[in-house]
Design an enzyme around this catalytic site. Structure first.
Site, PDB file in Angstrom:
ATOM      1  N   ARG A  45       0.996  -1.191   0.084  1.00 42.41           N
ATOM      2  CA  ARG A  45      -0.234   0.073   0.282  1.00 42.41           C
ATOM      3  C   ARG A  45       0.596   1.178   0.008  1.00 42.41           C
ATOM      4  O   ARG A  45       1.718   1.060   0.554  1.00 42.41           O
ATOM      5  CB  ARG A  45      -0.929  -0.051   1.150  1.00 42.41           C
ATOM      6  CG  ARG A  45      -2.262   1.268   1.393  1.00 42.41           C
ATOM      7  CD  ARG A  45      -2.573   0.862   3.160  1.00 42.41           C
ATOM      8  NE  ARG A  45      -1.444   2.357   3.043  1.00 42.41           N
ATOM      9  CZ  ARG A  45      -2.937   3.127   4.653  1.00 42.41           C
ATOM     10  NH1 ARG A  45      -3.746   2.577   5.201  1.00 42.41           N
ATOM     11  NH2 ARG A  45      -1.904   3.041   5.166  1.00 42.41           N
ATOM     12  N   TYR A  81      -1.974  12.393   7.082  1.00 41.32           N
ATOM     13  CA  TYR A  81      -2.385  11.203   8.126  1.00 41.32           C
ATOM     14  C   TYR A  81      -1.379  10.043   7.627  1.00 41.32           C
ATOM     15  O   TYR A  81      -1.840   9.579   6.327  1.00 41.32           O
ATOM     16  CB  TYR A  81      -4.034  11.162   8.544  1.00 41.32           C
ATOM     17  CG  TYR A  81      -3.988   9.765   8.932  1.00 41.32           C
ATOM     18  CD1 TYR A  81      -3.562   9.725  10.194  1.00 41.32           C
ATOM     19  CD2 TYR A  81      -4.893   8.566   8.647  1.00 41.32           C
ATOM     20  CE1 TYR A  81      -3.725   8.536  11.390  1.00 41.32           C
ATOM     21  CE2 TYR A  81      -4.401   7.435   8.457  1.00 41.32           C
ATOM     22  CZ  TYR A  81      -3.995   7.607  10.371  1.00 41.32           C
ATOM     23  OH  TYR A  81      -4.134   6.279  10.651  1.00 41.32           O
ATOM     24  N   ASP A 104      -5.266   4.007   0.253  1.00 46.19           N
ATOM     25  CA  ASP A 104      -6.149   4.004   1.452  1.00 46.19           C
ATOM     26  C   ASP A 104      -6.730   5.459   0.805  1.00 46.19           C
ATOM     27  O   ASP A 104      -5.830   6.804   1.004  1.00 46.19           O
ATOM     28  CB  ASP A 104      -5.896   4.010   2.500  1.00 46.19           C
ATOM     29  CG  ASP A 104      -6.557   3.728   3.017  1.00 46.19           C
ATOM     30  OD1 ASP A 104      -7.306   3.719   2.989  1.00 46.19           O
ATOM     31  OD2 ASP A 104      -6.711   3.189   4.703  1.00 46.19           O
ATOM     32  N   HIS A 149      -8.590   6.833   2.831  1.00 49.67           N
ATOM     33  CA  HIS A 149      -9.521   7.168   4.608  1.00 49.67           C
ATOM     34  C   HIS A 149     -11.188   8.490   3.742  1.00 49.67           C
ATOM     35  O   HIS A 149     -10.694   9.222   4.990  1.00 49.67           O
ATOM     36  CB  HIS A 149      -8.638   7.941   5.123  1.00 49.67           C
ATOM     37  CG  HIS A 149      -7.075   7.485   5.242  1.00 49.67           C
ATOM     38  ND1 HIS A 149      -6.687   6.220   6.223  1.00 49.67           N
ATOM     39  CD2 HIS A 149      -5.520   7.725   4.570  1.00 49.67           C
ATOM     40  CE1 HIS A 149      -5.892   5.582   6.057  1.00 49.67           C
ATOM     41  NE2 HIS A 149      -5.103   6.226   5.349  1.00 49.67           N
ATOM     42  N   GLU A 163      -9.573   1.982  -1.338  1.00 45.42           N
ATOM     43  CA  GLU A 163      -9.916   1.518  -0.279  1.00 45.42           C
ATOM     44  C   GLU A 163     -10.520   2.875   0.154  1.00 45.42           C
ATOM     45  O   GLU A 163      -9.592   3.823   0.557  1.00 45.42           O
ATOM     46  CB  GLU A 163      -8.269   1.314   0.877  1.00 45.42           C
ATOM     47  CG  GLU A 163      -8.463   1.026   2.098  1.00 45.42           C
ATOM     48  CD  GLU A 163      -8.376   1.275   3.495  1.00 45.42           C
ATOM     49  OE1 GLU A 163      -7.124   0.363   2.877  1.00 45.42           O
ATOM     50  OE2 GLU A 163      -8.028   0.646   4.383  1.00 45.42           O
ATOM     51  N   GLU A 169     -13.164  -0.968   7.215  1.00 46.04           N
ATOM     52  CA  GLU A 169     -12.688  -1.130   8.222  1.00 46.04           C
ATOM     53  C   GLU A 169     -13.636  -0.748   9.018  1.00 46.04           C
ATOM     54  O   GLU A 169     -13.441  -0.793  10.576  1.00 46.04           O
ATOM     55  CB  GLU A 169     -11.818  -0.375   8.659  1.00 46.04           C
ATOM     56  CG  GLU A 169     -11.061   0.668   8.007  1.00 46.04           C
ATOM     57  CD  GLU A 169      -9.651   1.175   7.818  1.00 46.04           C
ATOM     58  OE1 GLU A 169      -8.938   0.820   6.970  1.00 46.04           O
ATOM     59  OE2 GLU A 169      -8.847   2.271   8.344  1.00 46.04           O
ATOM     60  N   ARG A 229     -13.840  -5.066   4.467  1.00 49.82           N
ATOM     61  CA  ARG A 229     -12.491  -5.061   5.041  1.00 49.82           C
ATOM     62  C   ARG A 229     -13.345  -4.958   6.446  1.00 49.82           C
ATOM     63  O   ARG A 229     -12.415  -5.024   8.100  1.00 49.82           O
ATOM     64  CB  ARG A 229     -11.777  -3.560   5.233  1.00 49.82           C
ATOM     65  CG  ARG A 229     -10.579  -3.398   3.945  1.00 49.82           C
ATOM     66  CD  ARG A 229     -10.151  -2.462   3.582  1.00 49.82           C
ATOM     67  NE  ARG A 229      -9.806  -1.792   4.356  1.00 49.82           N
ATOM     68  CZ  ARG A 229      -7.975  -2.041   4.964  1.00 49.82           C
ATOM     69  NH1 ARG A 229      -7.547  -3.802   4.892  1.00 49.82           N
ATOM     70  NH2 ARG A 229      -7.488  -1.954   6.037  1.00 49.82           N
ATOM     71  N   HIS A 248      -9.092  -5.179   7.624  1.00 47.26           N
ATOM     72  CA  HIS A 248      -7.553  -4.832   7.539  1.00 47.26           C
ATOM     73  C   HIS A 248      -7.165  -5.252   8.950  1.00 47.26           C
ATOM     74  O   HIS A 248      -7.425  -6.346  10.082  1.00 47.26           O
ATOM     75  CB  HIS A 248      -9.287  -3.270   9.289  1.00 47.26           C
ATOM     76  CG  HIS A 248      -8.710  -2.455   9.992  1.00 47.26           C
ATOM     77  ND1 HIS A 248      -9.194  -2.010  11.104  1.00 47.26           N
ATOM     78  CD2 HIS A 248      -7.880  -1.696   9.449  1.00 47.26           C
ATOM     79  CE1 HIS A 248      -8.278  -0.957  11.202  1.00 47.26           C
ATOM     80  NE2 HIS A 248      -6.979  -0.265  10.320  1.00 47.26           N
ATOM     81  N   ASP A 276      -3.039  -0.720  15.572  1.00 45.07           N
ATOM     82  CA  ASP A 276      -4.871  -1.296  16.647  1.00 45.07           C
ATOM     83  C   ASP A 276      -5.290  -1.855  16.859  1.00 45.07           C
ATOM     84  O   ASP A 276      -5.934  -2.369  17.853  1.00 45.07           O
ATOM     85  CB  ASP A 276      -5.386   0.415  16.583  1.00 45.07           C
ATOM     86  CG  ASP A 276      -5.664   0.216  15.273  1.00 45.07           C
ATOM     87  OD1 ASP A 276      -5.370   0.823  13.691  1.00 45.07           O
ATOM     88  OD2 ASP A 276      -7.332   0.285  14.969  1.00 45.07           O
ATOM     89  N   GLU A 278      -4.331  -7.774   5.449  1.00 46.09           N
ATOM     90  CA  GLU A 278      -3.232  -5.755   5.750  1.00 46.09           C
ATOM     91  C   GLU A 278      -2.612  -6.303   7.133  1.00 46.09           C
ATOM     92  O   GLU A 278      -2.717  -7.105   7.680  1.00 46.09           O
ATOM     93  CB  GLU A 278      -3.682  -5.002   5.936  1.00 46.09           C
ATOM     94  CG  GLU A 278      -2.886  -3.651   6.397  1.00 46.09           C
ATOM     95  CD  GLU A 278      -4.016  -2.459   6.875  1.00 46.09           C
ATOM     96  OE1 GLU A 278      -5.124  -2.819   7.167  1.00 46.09           O
ATOM     97  OE2 GLU A 278      -3.573  -1.784   6.670  1.00 46.09           O
ATOM     98  N   TRP A 299     -13.549  11.088   7.829  1.00 43.72           N
ATOM     99  CA  TRP A 299     -11.744  10.265   8.280  1.00 43.72           C
ATOM    100  C   TRP A 299     -11.934   9.528   7.733  1.00 43.72           C
ATOM    101  O   TRP A 299     -13.188   8.210   7.123  1.00 43.72           O
ATOM    102  CB  TRP A 299     -12.608   9.743   9.952  1.00 43.72           C
ATOM    103  CG  TRP A 299     -10.909   9.976  10.693  1.00 43.72           C
ATOM    104  CD1 TRP A 299     -10.250  10.911  11.268  1.00 43.72           C
ATOM    105  CD2 TRP A 299      -9.687   9.149  10.069  1.00 43.72           C
ATOM    106  NE1 TRP A 299      -9.116  10.621  11.517  1.00 43.72           N
ATOM    107  CE2 TRP A 299      -9.035   9.601  10.925  1.00 43.72           C
ATOM    108  CE3 TRP A 299      -9.466   8.196   9.609  1.00 43.72           C
ATOM    109  CZ2 TRP A 299      -7.371   9.428  11.269  1.00 43.72           C
ATOM    110  CZ3 TRP A 299      -8.159   7.158   9.397  1.00 43.72           C
ATOM    111  CH2 TRP A 299      -7.510   8.052  10.163  1.00 43.72           C
TER     112      TRP A 299
END
Ligand code: CS2
Ligand code: MG
Length: 402
Positions: free
Chosen positions: A147, A159, A210, A212, A236, A262, A283, A312, A316, A339, A402
């Site tokens: 990615r 970000y 991505d 986002h 994505e 995600e 995702r 995802h 985190d 991922e 986001w």
């Protein structure tokens, strides 16, 4: 067998993780992840105050009934906090089943459909040259799918691009920091970035990107179309997905494959996206999507519409989720890609595990259950620390999706 005890562990070896441990009268325990980035303590409290008292005394093999009890019985359905809490219970119960039957969880989900799990990693740079250098580094590690994200000319920070040396971590300690965004700058730059990447690395490498959720459907349609010559594996989260039919607009304008989900936590977040064939990869993953019991049904539904999974797997999501994901990825027919954002050594020491990475592929290992543990004594050394995902604003100050 009966559940006799359960407790929640919150630890922060570099970042926060919420882990549920369920113990049985036969001495077997199971682990489930309930980490919800930036909202960790809400899931921990939901579990401790509202869920654990209701599962003591139940048979841990009754995963379907316990899932329905926590979902339907609560009256308040869905939502990331509820579904992460249900996932933590569900995944821990499947871990117990596997250990009790002395077999890896993938054998309980359908058995091996493949020997290894195809993984993608992240390459990032503050500009195109740095992104190209990072791609070369990731290729050296064996990844065949990467990615690519880059800082955007004209924006002071973006970000996903680390501010200093070292790899990026989605959450930052303290209160939320703020990043800049401009769709105009972004749309002008990204096709040029991918032209350079293909020129430098050729056709064979799988490339992902991505967005986002920052584009409108028609902007995403434009980006997808301009990226077509570079044959992305996927684009994505092009647009926020509360309005599922927004993806129809994207689909009408581009053949670049679309991945989303995600932030989803239920089939009802994705039902129209899947049944209208507006996406290619889903995702939504175990920890935020209600665990194995729900995701197995979602994946089977998606298979009817040629939609594959692309779980995802950012940092985190704890090693408990990574282990669980690899069992799931191994056992379902319509797996697409996983991922992989490797955890730090600190995190891996708190969660010793059997899964493994080699040559761009991940392997769940064949330990009974999930093959992941929690070192509670070590975890205690890392108390919870408040941390948030950053906020993104347009150049005029407007808060972004986001
Ligand atoms: C990203 C993540 O991995 C991804 O695709 O979107 O960085 C995501 O922002 C975080 O995991 C959110 O918790
Ligand atoms: Mg993402």
């Amino acid at each position: 067998m009966k559940i006799v005890n359960a407790h929640v562990n919150v630890t922060s070896p570099g970042r926060n993780f919420v882990t549920l441990k369920i113990e049985t009268d036969e001495g077997i325990f199971g682990l489930g992840d309930g980490t919800l980035n930036g909202r960790e303590l809400s899931v921990a409290t939901y579990l401790t105050q509202h869920v654990i008292p209701c599962i003591i005394g139940r048979d841990p093999f009754q995963t379907e009934d316990i899932w329905q009890y926590l979902y339907r019985g609560a009256y308040w359905r869905r939502g990331p906090v509820t579904m992460s809490a249900i996932a933590a219970v569900d995944v821990a119960l499947w871990d117990i089943k596997g250990k009790a039957l002395n077999t890896p969880v993938y054998n309980l989900l359908g058995g091996k459909c493949r020997e290894s799990v195809f993984a993608y990693c992240h390459a990032t740079g503050k500009d195109t040259d740095h992104a190209l250098e990072d791609i070369a580094r990731q290729k050296e590690l064996g990844y065949k799918a990467i990615r690519v994200q880059s800082g955007i000319p004209g924006l002071s920070n973006t970000y996903g691009i680390p501010k200093g040396p070292g790899r990026y971590e989605p959450a930052e300690r303290g209160l939320p920091s703020e990043y800049e965004w401009s769709t105009e700058h972004y749309l002008r730059y990204i096709p040029k970035l991918f032209a350079r990447v293909r020129e430098a690395f050729g056709e064979e490498l799988h490339l992902l990107h991505d967005c986002h959720h920052r584009l409108t459907p028609i902007e995403a349609g434009r980006l997808g179309k301009e990226l077509e010559p570079f044959h992305l594996f996927w684009m994505e989260d092009p647009t926020p997905a509360e309005l599922q039919e927004g993806f129809k607009v994207i689909r009408e304008h581009t053949t670049t494959p679309i991945a989303v989900g995600e932030v989803f936590n239920s089939i009802w977040d994705a039902h129209d996206l899947i049944s209208n064939q507006w996406i290619d990869y889903l995702r939504m993953t175990l920890v935020h999507g209600g665990g194995f019991t729900h995701l197995k049904k979602v994946a089977d539904f998606a298979a009817l519409y040629h939609v594959r999974t692309g779980f995802h797997g950012a940092t985190d999501l704890s090693p408990v989720t990574m282990a669980a994901s690899l069992h799931f990825d191994t056992a379902i027919h319509n797996f697409g890609i996983q991922e992989h954002m490797p955890h730090t050594d600190e995190t891996n020491a708190v969660f010793p595990h059997n899964y493994d990475f080699k040559d761009g592929l991940l392997f769940p290992g064949d330990a009974p259950g999930l093959g992941v543990d929690l070192n509670e004594a070590l975890a205690e050394k890392y108390p919870y620390q408040r941390a948030y995902l950053p906020i993104n604003r347009k150049l005029d100050g407007t808060l972004c999706d986001w």
